[in-house]
Scaffold this active site. Structure first.
Site, PDB file in Angstrom:
ATOM      1  N   ASP A 295      -4.387  -9.986  -8.302  1.00  0.00           N
ATOM      2  CA  ASP A 295      -4.487  -9.238  -9.386  1.00  0.00           C
ATOM      3  C   ASP A 295      -3.469  -8.365 -10.070  1.00  0.00           C
ATOM      4  O   ASP A 295      -3.052  -8.620 -11.393  1.00  0.00           O
ATOM      5  CB  ASP A 295      -5.713  -7.887  -9.036  1.00  0.00           C
ATOM      6  CG  ASP A 295      -5.399  -7.539  -7.636  1.00  0.00           C
ATOM      7  OD1 ASP A 295      -4.504  -7.832  -7.173  1.00  0.00           O
ATOM      8  OD2 ASP A 295      -6.425  -6.965  -7.381  1.00  0.00           O
TER       9      ASP A 295
ATOM     10  N   THR B   9      -0.854   0.628 -10.213  1.00  0.00           N
ATOM     11  CA  THR B   9      -2.124   0.085  -9.688  1.00  0.00           C
ATOM     12  C   THR B   9      -2.982   0.759  -9.115  1.00  0.00           C
ATOM     13  O   THR B   9      -4.025   0.556  -8.507  1.00  0.00           O
ATOM     14  CB  THR B   9      -1.969  -1.359  -9.254  1.00  0.00           C
ATOM     15  OG1 THR B   9      -3.354  -2.268  -9.371  1.00  0.00           O
ATOM     16  CG2 THR B   9      -1.496  -1.563  -7.769  1.00  0.00           C
TER      17      THR B   9
ATOM     18  N   ARG C 263       0.598   3.850  -3.247  1.00  0.00           N
ATOM     19  CA  ARG C 263      -0.233   4.813  -3.193  1.00  0.00           C
ATOM     20  C   ARG C 263       0.616   6.092  -2.823  1.00  0.00           C
ATOM     21  O   ARG C 263       0.653   7.130  -3.507  1.00  0.00           O
ATOM     22  CB  ARG C 263      -1.128   4.873  -1.728  1.00  0.00           C
ATOM     23  CG  ARG C 263      -2.120   3.806  -2.132  1.00  0.00           C
ATOM     24  CD  ARG C 263      -3.208   3.999  -0.899  1.00  0.00           C
ATOM     25  NE  ARG C 263      -4.095   2.716  -0.547  1.00  0.00           N
ATOM     26  CZ  ARG C 263      -5.345   2.594  -0.258  1.00  0.00           C
ATOM     27  NH1 ARG C 263      -6.065   3.964   0.211  1.00  0.00           N
ATOM     28  NH2 ARG C 263      -5.956   1.611   0.068  1.00  0.00           N
TER      29      ARG C 263
ATOM     30  N   GLU D 283       0.856  -1.136  -0.042  1.00  0.00           N
ATOM     31  CA  GLU D 283       0.116   0.093  -0.127  1.00  0.00           C
ATOM     32  C   GLU D 283       0.824   1.289   0.013  1.00  0.00           C
ATOM     33  O   GLU D 283       0.691   2.301  -0.706  1.00  0.00           O
ATOM     34  CB  GLU D 283      -0.994  -0.026   1.100  1.00  0.00           C
ATOM     35  CG  GLU D 283      -2.017  -1.262   1.237  1.00  0.00           C
ATOM     36  CD  GLU D 283      -3.118  -0.859   0.130  1.00  0.00           C
ATOM     37  OE1 GLU D 283      -3.235   0.131  -0.397  1.00  0.00           O
ATOM     38  OE2 GLU D 283      -3.933  -1.779  -0.109  1.00  0.00           O
TER      39      GLU D 283
ATOM     40  N   GLU E 136     -12.183  -0.491 -10.637  1.00  0.00           N
ATOM     41  CA  GLU E 136     -11.668  -1.583 -11.356  1.00  0.00           C
ATOM     42  C   GLU E 136     -12.548  -1.556 -12.855  1.00  0.00           C
ATOM     43  O   GLU E 136     -12.050  -1.726 -13.982  1.00  0.00           O
ATOM     44  CB  GLU E 136     -11.518  -2.837 -10.688  1.00  0.00           C
ATOM     45  CG  GLU E 136     -10.449  -2.847  -9.809  1.00  0.00           C
ATOM     46  CD  GLU E 136     -10.543  -2.249  -8.488  1.00  0.00           C
ATOM     47  OE1 GLU E 136      -9.738  -1.919  -7.794  1.00  0.00           O
ATOM     48  OE2 GLU E 136     -11.908  -1.926  -7.956  1.00  0.00           O
TER      49      GLU E 136
END
Length: 526
Positions: free
Chosen positions: A292, A512, A149, A145, A426
């Site tokens: 994913d 992502t 981010r 994360e 998504e």
């Protein structure tokens, strides 16, 4: 900032926070990234240069921009410096994912504000980064994360603007993540303590040590987590001149040494791998959560390398072939979906997170041979259509967290625990890619349906909130404006109604968390 040529030299290249000598530590190479040369290598202006299209498209784009301003203004008013806004209670949320780091929404929103030309709001966000963004924190953070981010958001904003503060913060934070790689296999653990690694203080003897998530099977590392670092880490090396980042995270390191050695069941990659032995911990395969972005970063590594990283391309092609062969199914009602695989048994459900795969497969198809290209474009369109059905079949016209294909119900959540929508991106991400790659107007239509549904069901007095049940038109709000709503959902919706040269896919690859990182057209060392 469009006219910038030469950035100011780094006033103090060494921030003094680098960890002491240790495994893999190198002093920074003296080379300096040439921002001016980088900008002149781009094939399109960052915010596009084509004349505006028809008034309806422009009006829709401006509506999405207004939503972004509303989300930001409320965050700024009630939660600035916290990680997310709680819009119903009008306060901030910190959470425990980021190990004491703050301002997740600021970092996630920067590039979106910039692209939407919300200039004043961008300056507010930049000022917070300059004055208040503190990296000297203690606490356990998710490596994944923090990377997608914070590192992703800072890198993207540096590349878009040339403002040095974003680069130096990215590099300083990047160095704090390196100890996670100190494992027998070099595959990082999932949790890193962000405390200062050079001071083993009485209060924090473990700073810089990393653990794996308690819930990840038996101390294993998660496929989507260790497989979703290399885009960002390549750029950390590019900007710092220090190869250690790229070496730790590069696909070839993961691919050659570990993933190619271990037996893959039917060519599929299970979600859990031991960072100690390099073996799979259990055989659960999914293209949704946990798996994913591993697949996404294989094709994107190849694209970011200007199609030179052939190994990433081969791993992607082989993985997609195994997915097509074993996981892609068609329901009785004719909907194509990607099932999950648990030790040989198929689970006929698809998570909202897996809906990014339509966009990914379309992006990969662009560059495949003729026969595969058509097959993959068809598959991408079918999966995206299924994900649209999961929205269309709900009362709110927003999709559930997961939906199933079994006894009589298709593309619907059957369990209460899967009926929520937390502002996830998504599905609109796939609409954006399919629009750019096919220009079929239905994708813009579908995107507009989402805008209307967000406005009707998620917009509250002080921001946007997720909802607990998409199958009721009087939903309960979850009181959380996720940072990815500003980073991804609104950015992808906005780009869906932009001309193709705004953040052109020729120049940029989205991480992502939808943070744009440049395609390496050439080498930009000064």
């Amino acid at each position: 900032p469009e006219t910038e040529t030469e950035p100011e030299p780094d006033p103090e290249p060494d921030t003094g926070t680098a960890p002491g000598p240790g495994p893999g530590r190198q002093t920074r190479a003296p080379s300096r990234f040439d921002y001016g040369r980088f900008r002149s290598s781009l094939r399109h202006p960052v915010r596009g240069g084509r004349p505006a299209q028809d008034p309806e498209t422009r009006a829709r784009r401006m509506k999405i921009r207004e939503m972004m301003k509303f989300a930001w203004d409320n965050y700024k008013q009630y939660a600035l410096g916290k990680n997310e806004l709680r819009p119903l209670t009008k306060n901030g949320h910190i959470g425990n994912m980021f190990g004491g780091l703050r301002g997740a929404t600021v970092i996630d929103a920067l590039d979106t504000l910039y692209i939407m030309e919300l200039e004043e709001e961008f300056q507010e966000a930049k000022k917070w980064v300059e004055k208040s963004f503190d990296l000297n924190v203690n606490g356990e953070a998710s490596l994944f994360e923090v990377n997608i981010r914070y590192i992703g958001g800072l890198l993207a904003t540096y590349y878009l603007t040339g403002e040095e503060v974003f680069k130096s913060k990215a590099l300083e934070l990047g160095e704090k993540l390196l100890p996670a790689f100190n494992t027998p296999t070099g595959i990082p653990r999932g949790v890193i303590n962000l405390g200062r690694q050079d001071t083993r203080s009485l209060f924090s003897p473990f700073s810089g040590m990393s653990w794996s998530w308690g819930w990840a099977s038996a101390g294993s590392s998660i496929l989507a987590e260790f497989g979703t670092l290399h885009l960002e880490f390549l750029h950390l090396s590019e900007l710092s001149g220090n190869p250690v980042f790229a070496e730790k995270a590069s696909t070839s390191h993961l691919g050659l040494q570990v993933l190619n050695k271990v037996e893959k069941p039917q060519g599929l990659y299970p979600n859990f791998l031991s960072p100690v032995t390099g073996n799979w911990v259990q055989h659960h395969v999914s293209i949704g959560g946990l798996g994913d972005s591993f697949y996404e970063y294989l094709i994107k590594s190849w694209l970011m390398s200007d199609k030179k990283d052939l190994e990433a391309k081969k791993m992607y092609d082989d993985a997609l072939e195994a997915i097509e062969k074993h996981l892609v199914k068609k329901s009785a009602g004719g909907l194509t979906y990607i099932a999950e695989w648990r030790g040989g048994i198929l689970d006929h459900k698809m998570g909202h997170l897996a809906c990014f795969s339509g966009g990914m497969i379309a992006l990969g198809a662009e560059h495949a041979g003729e026969e595969r290209r058509q097959r993959h474009m068809d598959l991408a369109a079918e999966i995206t259509n299924t994900c649209h059905e999961s929205y269309a079949r709900s009362d709110t016209k927003l999709g559930p967290e997961a939906f199933r294909f079994d006894a009589g119900s298709e593309a619907m959540a059957t369990r209460l625990s899967e009926r929520y929508y937390i502002l996830r991106p998504e599905v609109v991400e796939s609409y954006m890619y399919l629009w750019r790659l096919t220009h079929n107007p239905k994708y813009r239509q579908w995107g507009w349906e989402v805008v209307k549904a967000l406005e009707e069901h998620c917009r509250v007095e002080a921001g946007f909130s997720g909802i607990r049940d998409v199958y009721t038109t009087t939903p309960t709000h979850d009181n959380m404006q996720q940072s990815f709503f500003l980073a991804e959902t609104l950015k992808y919706l906005y780009l869906l109604f932009c001309e193709d040269d705004v953040l052109s896919l020729d120049d940029w690859v989205f991480n992502t968390e939808a943070h744009p990182l440049p395609v390496n057209h050439t080498n930009f060392k000064a």
